[in-house]
Design an enzyme around this catalytic site. Sequence first.
Site, PDB file in Angstrom:
ATOM      1  CE  LYS A 125      -4.081  -1.898   0.089  1.00 43.25           C
ATOM      2  NZ  LYS A 125      -5.080  -1.682  -0.972  1.00 43.25           N
ATOM      3  CG  ASP A 155      -3.832  -0.834  -4.160  1.00 45.00           C
ATOM      4  OD1 ASP A 155      -4.210   0.120  -4.871  1.00 45.00           O
ATOM      5  OD2 ASP A 155      -4.618  -1.576  -3.535  1.00 45.00           O
ATOM      6  CD  GLU A 181      -4.750  -3.023  -6.967  1.00 44.65           C
ATOM      7  OE1 GLU A 181      -5.803  -2.976  -6.294  1.00 44.65           O
ATOM      8  OE2 GLU A 181      -3.918  -3.954  -6.878  1.00 44.65           O
ATOM      9  CG  ASP A 209      -9.269  -2.325  -7.021  1.00 43.58           C
ATOM     10  OD1 ASP A 209     -10.370  -2.837  -7.271  1.00 43.58           O
ATOM     11  OD2 ASP A 209      -8.802  -2.287  -5.868  1.00 43.58           O
ATOM     12  CE  LYS A 233      -9.975  -5.324  -4.482  1.00 46.60           C
ATOM     13  NZ  LYS A 233      -9.765  -4.180  -3.571  1.00 46.60           N
TER      14      LYS A 233
END
Length: 349
Positions: A125, A155, A181, A209, A233
Site C-alpha cells: 500500500k 497499490d 494498481e 481496481d 473482486k
Amino acid sequence: MPADAPSQPRGKDSEKDAALPSLDRLLASAHVVSLPMRVKFRGITQREALLLEGPLGWGEFCPFPEYGDAEASRWLAAAVEAGWQGFPAPLRHVIPVNATVPAVAADRVPAVLARFGRVDAVKIKVAERGQTLDDDAARVAAVRNALPHAAIRVDANGGWDVPTAVEALTRLSAVGLEYAEQPVPDIEGLAEVRRRLRAAGIPLLIAADESVRKEDDPLRVARAGAADLIVVKVAPLGGVRRALDIVAQAGLPAVVSSALDTSVGIRAGLALAAALPELPYACGLGTVSLLAADVTRDPLVADDGAIRLRDVTADAGLLEEFAAPAGRRDWWLDRLRRVHAALAAPAQV
C-alpha cells in the site's frame, strides 16, 4: 479430484442468478461480527461483516460503511450467490496468492511479511493520507530487501493526481515493479499516467481496481485503453459469475483480489480464481493474515505462497465470541433491509 477439494458443483452452474431469498430468510440466517485487525488497514482497526447461512453454504455481506445502498446491493448479490446458488466448477484447485503490506513504517515490514510465510509476490500500500513519497519508497525498499526475487506491485487506491503518480512511480519502479494498481482515481487519469510513463521509457504496467468495481460501466476502463490489466473482486462486482463475464468482455489479464474479507468471503474469491480460464498473476486473497481473528477454526490462509480450494463453514463459537455490539448489529440489519429492497426493486429501463 483431491480428497480435500470442495464438492462441485454446489448448485447449477448457469448464468441465471438464483432467486433472491426473502428478507425474513436472510434476517433469520444473519450473523454480524466485528473482527480485530493486526494492523490498521484502509483506515480501520475492526472489520465488520454480516454473514448469511444459505442451503449451499455461507455468504458474506461486508461493503464498507461509506458505500451507498445501490453499490452495496452488488455485495448482497454475491453473498446470495455463495449461499443459495453455489459456485462454478473449478479449473484449478491451488491458487497462488501475494502477501499484502499495509502502509506501515519500513521497520515493521519484516514482521508483516513473516505472517504470510513464503511468498513470491507482494502488494504494498502506498499514497496513504498523511504519509510522504519518502515513506512509500522506504516501505517498498524494505520489501525488496527482504524478498530480493519477489514480484512487487504497489497499490495507491487512487490516492495521487497525475503528476504525483508519474513522479512516484518513476521513483518506486527503480526497485522493479510488476505493476501499479489504481495510481489515480479516474479512468482518464489512468490513461494519462500510462501514456506519460511510456513516453519516459518506463514500461510499468497499470492495473485498474476502483475504475472497474466502482464504475457503473466496469468495461469502460478497457475501452479507454487506460490499463494493462484489471483487478477483480467478487463482492463489489456482484458475484463470481458476473466477475467472470466482466473479465471475458474486458479482454485484459485479471488479478483476483479481496475486499478485506473473512475466510467466507475469501472462499468466493478463490472460486473466481479457480474458474478463470487464465490466472497469470498471484491473487490478492491472502488478507485473512491481516485479521487477528476469523469466523472459522480453519482459516483460508496461504501455505507456501498458495491457498488450496476448499469450502468454509463459520464456527458457532467464533460467531458468538466476535459478535458485534448490539448497536452495530442493528446498524447492519437495517442496512440489510435497505439493500435487500434495492436489490429486489425492478431494474429501471
